[in-house]
Design a protein around this motif. Structure first.
Motif, PDB file in Angstrom:
ATOM      1  N   GLY A 213       0.814  -1.213   0.000  1.00 30.40           N
ATOM      2  CA  GLY A 213       0.000   0.000   0.000  1.00 30.40           C
ATOM      3  C   GLY A 213       0.845   1.259   0.000  1.00 30.40           C
ATOM      4  O   GLY A 213       0.550   2.221  -0.716  1.00 30.40           O
ATOM      5  N   ASN A 214       1.903   1.266   0.793  1.00 28.48           N
ATOM      6  CA  ASN A 214       2.802   2.419   0.802  1.00 28.48           C
ATOM      7  C   ASN A 214       3.468   2.603  -0.558  1.00 28.48           C
ATOM      8  O   ASN A 214       3.607   3.722  -1.046  1.00 28.48           O
ATOM      9  N   LEU A 215       3.876   1.500  -1.160  1.00 33.86           N
ATOM     10  CA  LEU A 215       4.498   1.582  -2.484  1.00 33.86           C
ATOM     11  C   LEU A 215       3.495   2.054  -3.537  1.00 33.86           C
ATOM     12  O   LEU A 215       3.827   2.866  -4.400  1.00 33.86           O
ATOM     13  N   GLU A 216       2.259   1.562  -3.459  1.00 32.56           N
ATOM     14  CA  GLU A 216       1.229   1.967  -4.424  1.00 32.56           C
ATOM     15  C   GLU A 216       0.961   3.469  -4.349  1.00 32.56           C
ATOM     16  O   GLU A 216       0.863   4.150  -5.366  1.00 32.56           O
ATOM     17  N   ARG A 217       0.836   3.987  -3.128  1.00 32.66           N
ATOM     18  CA  ARG A 217       0.567   5.423  -2.963  1.00 32.66           C
ATOM     19  C   ARG A 217       1.751   6.261  -3.457  1.00 32.66           C
ATOM     20  O   ARG A 217       1.567   7.277  -4.119  1.00 32.66           O
ATOM     21  N   ALA A 218       2.962   5.844  -3.118  1.00 30.76           N
ATOM     22  CA  ALA A 218       4.140   6.624  -3.503  1.00 30.76           C
ATOM     23  C   ALA A 218       4.387   6.586  -5.003  1.00 30.76           C
ATOM     24  O   ALA A 218       4.788   7.577  -5.609  1.00 30.76           O
ATOM     25  N   ARG A 219       4.120   5.456  -5.615  1.00 30.27           N
ATOM     26  CA  ARG A 219       4.417   5.243  -7.031  1.00 30.27           C
ATOM     27  C   ARG A 219       3.409   5.901  -7.976  1.00 30.27           C
ATOM     28  O   ARG A 219       3.743   6.250  -9.091  1.00 30.27           O
ATOM     29  N   LYS A 220       2.178   6.021  -7.531  1.00 34.46           N
ATOM     30  CA  LYS A 220       1.109   6.661  -8.322  1.00 34.46           C
ATOM     31  C   LYS A 220       0.934   6.000  -9.685  1.00 34.46           C
ATOM     32  O   LYS A 220       0.792   6.665 -10.707  1.00 34.46           O
ATOM     33  N   ARG A 221       0.968   4.703  -9.702  1.00 33.93           N
ATOM     34  CA  ARG A 221       0.790   3.931 -10.939  1.00 33.93           C
ATOM     35  C   ARG A 221      -0.402   2.995 -10.751  1.00 33.93           C
ATOM     36  O   ARG A 221      -0.834   2.740  -9.633  1.00 33.93           O
ATOM     37  N   PRO A 222      -0.917   2.419 -11.831  1.00 39.42           N
ATOM     38  CA  PRO A 222      -2.024   1.466 -11.702  1.00 39.42           C
ATOM     39  C   PRO A 222      -1.651   0.303 -10.774  1.00 39.42           C
ATOM     40  O   PRO A 222      -0.493  -0.136 -10.733  1.00 39.42           O
ATOM     41  N   LEU A 223      -2.647  -0.181 -10.024  1.00 41.79           N
ATOM     42  CA  LEU A 223      -2.397  -1.230  -9.041  1.00 41.79           C
ATOM     43  C   LEU A 223      -1.775  -2.485  -9.652  1.00 41.79           C
ATOM     44  O   LEU A 223      -0.856  -3.066  -9.078  1.00 41.79           O
ATOM     45  N   GLY A 224      -2.266  -2.918 -10.792  1.00 37.74           N
ATOM     46  CA  GLY A 224      -1.725  -4.119 -11.415  1.00 37.74           C
ATOM     47  C   GLY A 224      -0.265  -3.966 -11.792  1.00 37.74           C
ATOM     48  O   GLY A 224       0.552  -4.867 -11.575  1.00 37.74           O
ATOM     49  N   GLU A 225       0.086  -2.801 -12.309  1.00 35.96           N
ATOM     50  CA  GLU A 225       1.475  -2.529 -12.669  1.00 35.96           C
ATOM     51  C   GLU A 225       2.353  -2.489 -11.422  1.00 35.96           C
ATOM     52  O   GLU A 225       3.460  -3.022 -11.408  1.00 35.96           O
ATOM     53  N   THR A 226       1.839  -1.855 -10.381  1.00 35.73           N
ATOM     54  CA  THR A 226       2.599  -1.781  -9.135  1.00 35.73           C
ATOM     55  C   THR A 226       2.758  -3.159  -8.514  1.00 35.73           C
ATOM     56  O   THR A 226       3.815  -3.485  -7.982  1.00 35.73           O
ATOM     57  N   ARG A 227       1.738  -3.986  -8.601  1.00 36.82           N
ATOM     58  CA  ARG A 227       1.825  -5.348  -8.066  1.00 36.82           C
ATOM     59  C   ARG A 227       2.959  -6.117  -8.737  1.00 36.82           C
ATOM     60  O   ARG A 227       3.781  -6.729  -8.069  1.00 36.82           O
ATOM     61  N   GLU A 228       3.017  -6.078 -10.055  1.00 29.10           N
ATOM     62  CA  GLU A 228       4.071  -6.793 -10.779  1.00 29.10           C
ATOM     63  C   GLU A 228       5.451  -6.242 -10.434  1.00 29.10           C
ATOM     64  O   GLU A 228       6.402  -6.992 -10.250  1.00 29.10           O
ATOM     65  N   TRP A 229       5.549  -4.922 -10.354  1.00 29.29           N
ATOM     66  CA  TRP A 229       6.811  -4.288  -9.983  1.00 29.29           C
ATOM     67  C   TRP A 229       7.222  -4.694  -8.561  1.00 29.29           C
ATOM     68  O   TRP A 229       8.377  -5.043  -8.321  1.00 29.29           O
ATOM     69  N   ALA A 230       6.280  -4.667  -7.628  1.00 31.25           N
ATOM     70  CA  ALA A 230       6.581  -5.024  -6.237  1.00 31.25           C
ATOM     71  C   ALA A 230       7.032  -6.478  -6.126  1.00 31.25           C
ATOM     72  O   ALA A 230       7.929  -6.797  -5.341  1.00 31.25           O
ATOM     73  N   LEU A 231       6.434  -7.359  -6.896  1.00 34.60           N
ATOM     74  CA  LEU A 231       6.859  -8.766  -6.880  1.00 34.60           C
ATOM     75  C   LEU A 231       8.271  -8.911  -7.441  1.00 34.60           C
ATOM     76  O   LEU A 231       9.059  -9.732  -6.946  1.00 34.60           O
ATOM     77  N   THR A 232       8.625  -8.111  -8.436  1.00 39.64           N
ATOM     78  CA  THR A 232       9.993  -8.120  -8.957  1.00 39.64           C
ATOM     79  C   THR A 232      10.971  -7.636  -7.893  1.00 39.64           C
ATOM     80  O   THR A 232      12.037  -8.229  -7.691  1.00 39.64           O
ATOM     81  N   ILE A 233      10.599  -6.571  -7.200  1.00 39.92           N
ATOM     82  CA  ILE A 233      11.430  -6.052  -6.109  1.00 39.92           C
ATOM     83  C   ILE A 233      11.592  -7.120  -5.032  1.00 39.92           C
ATOM     84  O   ILE A 233      12.694  -7.349  -4.526  1.00 39.92           O
ATOM     85  N   LEU A 234      10.503  -7.788  -4.683  1.00 41.10           N
ATOM     86  CA  LEU A 234      10.556  -8.838  -3.666  1.00 41.10           C
ATOM     87  C   LEU A 234      11.493  -9.963  -4.097  1.00 41.10           C
ATOM     88  O   LEU A 234      12.296 -10.457  -3.299  1.00 41.10           O
ATOM     89  N   ARG A 235      11.416 -10.377  -5.351  1.00 42.54           N
ATOM     90  CA  ARG A 235      12.326 -11.426  -5.854  1.00 42.54           C
ATOM     91  C   ARG A 235      13.785 -10.994  -5.703  1.00 42.54           C
ATOM     92  O   ARG A 235      14.633 -11.788  -5.300  1.00 42.54           O
ATOM     93  N   ASP A 236      14.065  -9.736  -6.021  1.00 45.04           N
ATOM     94  CA  ASP A 236      15.433  -9.230  -5.885  1.00 45.04           C
ATOM     95  C   ASP A 236      15.889  -9.255  -4.428  1.00 45.04           C
ATOM     96  O   ASP A 236      17.013  -9.654  -4.127  1.00 45.04           O
ATOM     97  N   LEU A 237      15.025  -8.821  -3.530  1.00 46.66           N
ATOM     98  CA  LEU A 237      15.368  -8.824  -2.103  1.00 46.66           C
ATOM     99  C   LEU A 237      15.601 -10.242  -1.595  1.00 46.66           C
ATOM    100  O   LEU A 237      16.549 -10.492  -0.841  1.00 46.66           O
ATOM    101  N   LEU A 238      14.739 -11.159  -1.998  1.00 50.04           N
ATOM    102  CA  LEU A 238      14.888 -12.560  -1.577  1.00 50.04           C
ATOM    103  C   LEU A 238      16.168 -13.176  -2.142  1.00 50.04           C
ATOM    104  O   LEU A 238      16.880 -13.891  -1.438  1.00 50.04           O
ATOM    105  N   ALA A 239      16.470 -12.898  -3.399  1.00 48.85           N
ATOM    106  CA  ALA A 239      17.651 -13.471  -4.040  1.00 48.85           C
ATOM    107  C   ALA A 239      18.938 -13.016  -3.360  1.00 48.85           C
ATOM    108  O   ALA A 239      19.928 -13.750  -3.350  1.00 48.85           O
ATOM    109  N   GLN A 240      18.903 -11.836  -2.755  1.00 46.44           N
ATOM    110  CA  GLN A 240      20.084 -11.311  -2.071  1.00 46.44           C
ATOM    111  C   GLN A 240      20.026 -11.551  -0.567  1.00 46.44           C
ATOM    112  O   GLN A 240      20.857 -11.018   0.175  1.00 46.44           O
ATOM    113  N   ASP A 241      19.035 -12.316  -0.113  1.00 46.21           N
ATOM    114  CA  ASP A 241      18.850 -12.621   1.309  1.00 46.21           C
ATOM    115  C   ASP A 241      18.703 -11.359   2.158  1.00 46.21           C
ATOM    116  O   ASP A 241      19.186 -11.282   3.286  1.00 46.21           O
ATOM    117  N   LEU A 242      18.017 -10.365   1.619  1.00 48.57           N
ATOM    118  CA  LEU A 242      17.823  -9.112   2.342  1.00 48.57           C
ATOM    119  C   LEU A 242      16.532  -9.081   3.131  1.00 48.57           C
ATOM    120  O   LEU A 242      16.387  -8.267   4.050  1.00 48.57           O
TER     121      LEU A 242
END
Length: 152
Positions: free
Chosen positions: A25-54
């Motif tokens: 929700g914080n990312l959606e509000r800050a990004r000001k993009r459509p929810l579906g686009e933000t969802r896909e972007w957030a999942l990509t960010i999550l994959r990156d964080l997980l891959a680096q054990d962050l």
């Protein structure tokens, strides 16, 4: 480390985790993009964080094995992100608030990097409070190069 990565690590730093609903929700509000686009972007960010054990991902369960019932989801980063994607839905009713049984949690590696960056910012006289402002401008464009990616 860019502002986004610093904010992402700060949200889980306290050891209690961040619910997927609040995090997205914080990312959606800050990004000001459509929810579906933000969802896909957030999942990509999550994959990156997980891959680096962050970050770690899981949920608090009544009989969970960890502190306060924490039950971490194990597996390859892609598999964990896919599990998150299954519950991170956008199809809620008009009067419903989405709440997904999923939390992001800190890791030793993520906390170590957050501590280092916070100390660097403090020593440089920079803002140490993690904020999402300054990542996207009023038109929802990224301000700094790679500002919407995980950058250490």
């Amino acid at each position: 480390m860019n502002r986004l990565t610093y904010w992402l690590l700060a949200t889980v730093y306290d050891g209690t985790g961040e619910n997927l609903w609040a995090w997205s929700g914080n990312l959606e509000r800050a990004r000001k993009r459509p929810l579906g686009e933000t969802r896909e972007w957030a999942l990509t960010i999550l994959r990156d964080l997980l891959a680096q054990d962050l970050v770690a991902v899981g949920n608090y369960e009544p009989d969970g094995p960890g502190r306060a019932g924490w039950d971490e989801w194990h597996g390859a980063p892609e598999a964990v992100a896919d599990r998150v994607a299954e519950i991170y839905t956008l199809d809620v009713g008009e009067d419903e608030v989405p709440f997904w049984p999923c939390y992001l949690m800190d890791t030793e590696a993520g906390n170590r990097l957050y501590d280092q960056e916070r100390a660097r910012r403090e020593e440089a006289g920079d803002e140490v409070i993690a904020r999402l402002d300054g990542i996207w401008d009023a038109d929802a464009d990224v301000i700094e190069p790679n500002g919407d990616k995980v950058v250490l």
